[in-house]
Design a protein around this motif. Structure first.
Motif, PDB file in Angstrom:
ATOM      1  N   GLU A  22       0.831  -1.209   0.000  1.00  0.00           N
ATOM      2  CA  GLU A  22       0.000   0.000   0.000  1.00  0.00           C
ATOM      3  C   GLU A  22       0.862   1.253   0.000  1.00  0.00           C
ATOM      4  O   GLU A  22       0.553   2.221  -0.706  1.00  0.00           O
ATOM      5  CB  GLU A  22      -0.922  -0.009   1.221  1.00  0.00           C
ATOM      6  N   GLN A  23       1.928   1.259   0.794  1.00  0.00           N
ATOM      7  CA  GLN A  23       2.832   2.408   0.810  1.00  0.00           C
ATOM      8  C   GLN A  23       3.459   2.622  -0.564  1.00  0.00           C
ATOM      9  O   GLN A  23       3.551   3.753  -1.061  1.00  0.00           O
ATOM     10  CB  GLN A  23       3.940   2.196   1.841  1.00  0.00           C
ATOM     11  N   GLU A  26       0.837   4.000  -3.097  1.00  0.00           N
ATOM     12  CA  GLU A  26       0.490   5.391  -2.794  1.00  0.00           C
ATOM     13  C   GLU A  26       1.619   6.333  -3.205  1.00  0.00           C
ATOM     14  O   GLU A  26       1.381   7.389  -3.808  1.00  0.00           O
ATOM     15  CB  GLU A  26       0.199   5.544  -1.302  1.00  0.00           C
ATOM     16  N   CYS A  27       2.845   5.956  -2.902  1.00  0.00           N
ATOM     17  CA  CYS A  27       3.992   6.809  -3.249  1.00  0.00           C
ATOM     18  C   CYS A  27       4.222   6.852  -4.759  1.00  0.00           C
ATOM     19  O   CYS A  27       4.571   7.902  -5.307  1.00  0.00           O
ATOM     20  CB  CYS A  27       5.241   6.311  -2.536  1.00  0.00           C
ATOM     21  N   ARG A  29       2.004   6.686  -7.062  1.00  0.00           N
ATOM     22  CA  ARG A  29       1.010   7.583  -7.656  1.00  0.00           C
ATOM     23  C   ARG A  29       1.369   9.048  -7.386  1.00  0.00           C
ATOM     24  O   ARG A  29       1.167   9.914  -8.246  1.00  0.00           O
ATOM     25  CB  ARG A  29      -0.377   7.249  -7.123  1.00  0.00           C
ATOM     26  N   ALA A  30       1.892   9.333  -6.207  1.00  0.00           N
ATOM     27  CA  ALA A  30       2.324  10.697  -5.904  1.00  0.00           C
ATOM     28  C   ALA A  30       3.477  11.109  -6.819  1.00  0.00           C
ATOM     29  O   ALA A  30       3.483  12.218  -7.377  1.00  0.00           O
ATOM     30  CB  ALA A  30       2.745  10.805  -4.440  1.00  0.00           C
ATOM     31  N   THR A 259       5.049   9.124   4.027  1.00  0.00           N
ATOM     32  CA  THR A 259       4.271   7.904   3.787  1.00  0.00           C
ATOM     33  C   THR A 259       5.101   6.653   4.057  1.00  0.00           C
ATOM     34  O   THR A 259       4.594   5.650   4.570  1.00  0.00           O
ATOM     35  CB  THR A 259       3.747   7.881   2.343  1.00  0.00           C
TER      36      THR A 259
END
Length: 364
Positions: A22-23, A26-27, A29-30, A259
């Motif tokens: 998940e981390q 998320e990263c 996509r950022a 994150t």
């Protein structure tokens, strides 16, 4: 020069780190929001986590997602099965690595790499290749690899142990450029000598087409070329933002680190708070008129902040300029009284110092 971010793969290899799927997603996509060309979030052959990450990202980002693989069919399958855009094969090319890591002759390595490239192509993959310990390998051997895999569009040369400096990088690439188009060459540096950013800039100036970067240099041992440093240096010194959304650079890098549960020093280049902080009276006085007096760039250009600090060290000229900015007349008595108030209430930021002037003397 294109940017390939390796934060999520290199950082996850640090001792004591184990980023979650998940981390990583998320990263990734950022980072994709910055406009990077490539994201390399994992090495699928290592297990289910990275397979999940690549599968979830495949086809959903503007950047091409890259999966790392050894020059082995099972590694290629692990990447291709995730349906990401690029298989990045890596193989060692220096004599030391061939002897002590692969345990094979150079001819065997070339055959193994060529077979892996052919296999990946047969599976419909776009293939890039990274040569480990390339900068400690004779250029003739790198050219031999390039000839063997001539249909591969990107060949990255890795300074795997961080042994090179800008001068040796320039010399190495200069010799190589006689027989190889550096536009199809990438570079991967480690910071063991504190030269990862400088080496990336030397490669940029030599005309290489791609560089591996990571947020805050996060990576094995001393880390890699920091994404934020390479982007800012190219933007400031070469007027080239490398296609990055520069106003989002600092906030995105900080978000990624938060994150991942990673910290960074207040003095960290580009990202640290004190990079944009000024307290010296001589500095702050000049910067009230022209901030560029003591800055290489305006921090907000890259999403950072400027902090001017006023207090006991604020001189007469600085106090006078603050009063003028607050709309207060600047008699000698008021300047003296204001300096005493700053010493008593400081240190204050610019807004606080202006508010103090208004509070103490009122607007006129």
């Amino acid at each position: 020069m294109r940017l390939s971010d390796v934060t999520l793969r290199e950082g996850d290899q640090l001792p004591g780190r184990e980023f979650t799927a998940e981390q990583k997603v998320e990263c990734a996509r950022a980072l994709d929001g910055l406009g990077l060309d490539f994201l390399q979030p994992g090495f699928p052959a290592t297990g289910e986590k990275d397979q999940q990450v690549l599968s979830e990202l495949a086809g959903t980002t503007d950047a091409d997602v890259v999966g790392l693989a050894r020059a082995l069919e099972e590694d290629v399958d692990a990447v291709v099965d995730t349906e990401v855009e690029v298989v990045e094969l890596f193989v060692s090319v220096s004599e030391r690595h061939l002897d002590h890591l692969l345990g094979m002759a150079r001819e065997e390595m070339l055959d193994m790499l060529a077979s892996a490239v052919d296999y990946a192509h047969d599976r419909g993959a776009t293939v890039h290749v990274t040569l480990a310990d390339a900068f400690r390998t004779e250029q003739a051997h790198v050219l031999e690899v390039a000839e063997t895999i001539a249909d591969v569009p990107s060949l990255t040369l890795a300074d795997t142990v961080g042994a090179r400096t800008p001068a040796s990088v320039r010399d190495y690439l200069d010799v190589l450029s006689t027989d190889l188009d550096l536009g199809g060459v990438g570079v991967h540096f480690h910071d063991d000598l504190g030269c990862a950013t400088a080496n990336a800039l030397a490669a940029y100036e030599a005309g290489v087409g791609k560089v591996d970067v990571s947020v805050a240099g996060l990576g094995e041992r001393a880390g890699n070329s920091p994404l934020e440093e390479v982007v800012v240096a190219c933007a400031v010194d070469h007027d080239d933002d490398l296609g990055v959304e520069t106003a989002d650079l600092v906030p995105t890098c900080r978000t990624v680190l938060e994150t991942l549960g990673e910290s960074w020093d207040d003095r960290k280049a580009v990202l640290g708070r004190t990079v944009g902080e000024h307290e010296s009276s001589i500095h702050t006085t000049a910067m009230l008129t022209d901030p560029a007096t003591m800055e290489p760039y305006a921090p907000d250009r890259f999403g950072g902040e400027r902090h001017l600090v006023f207090g006991a060290g604020t001189g007469e000229s600085g106090a006078r300029k603050l009063l003028e900015r607050a709309g207060v007349s600047t008699s000698e008595e008021r300047v003296t009284a204001y300096r005493e108030a700053l010493a008593d209430r400081g240190p204050l930021g610019l807004d606080g110092a202006l508010a103090l002037a208004t509070e103490r003397f009122g607007e006129e």
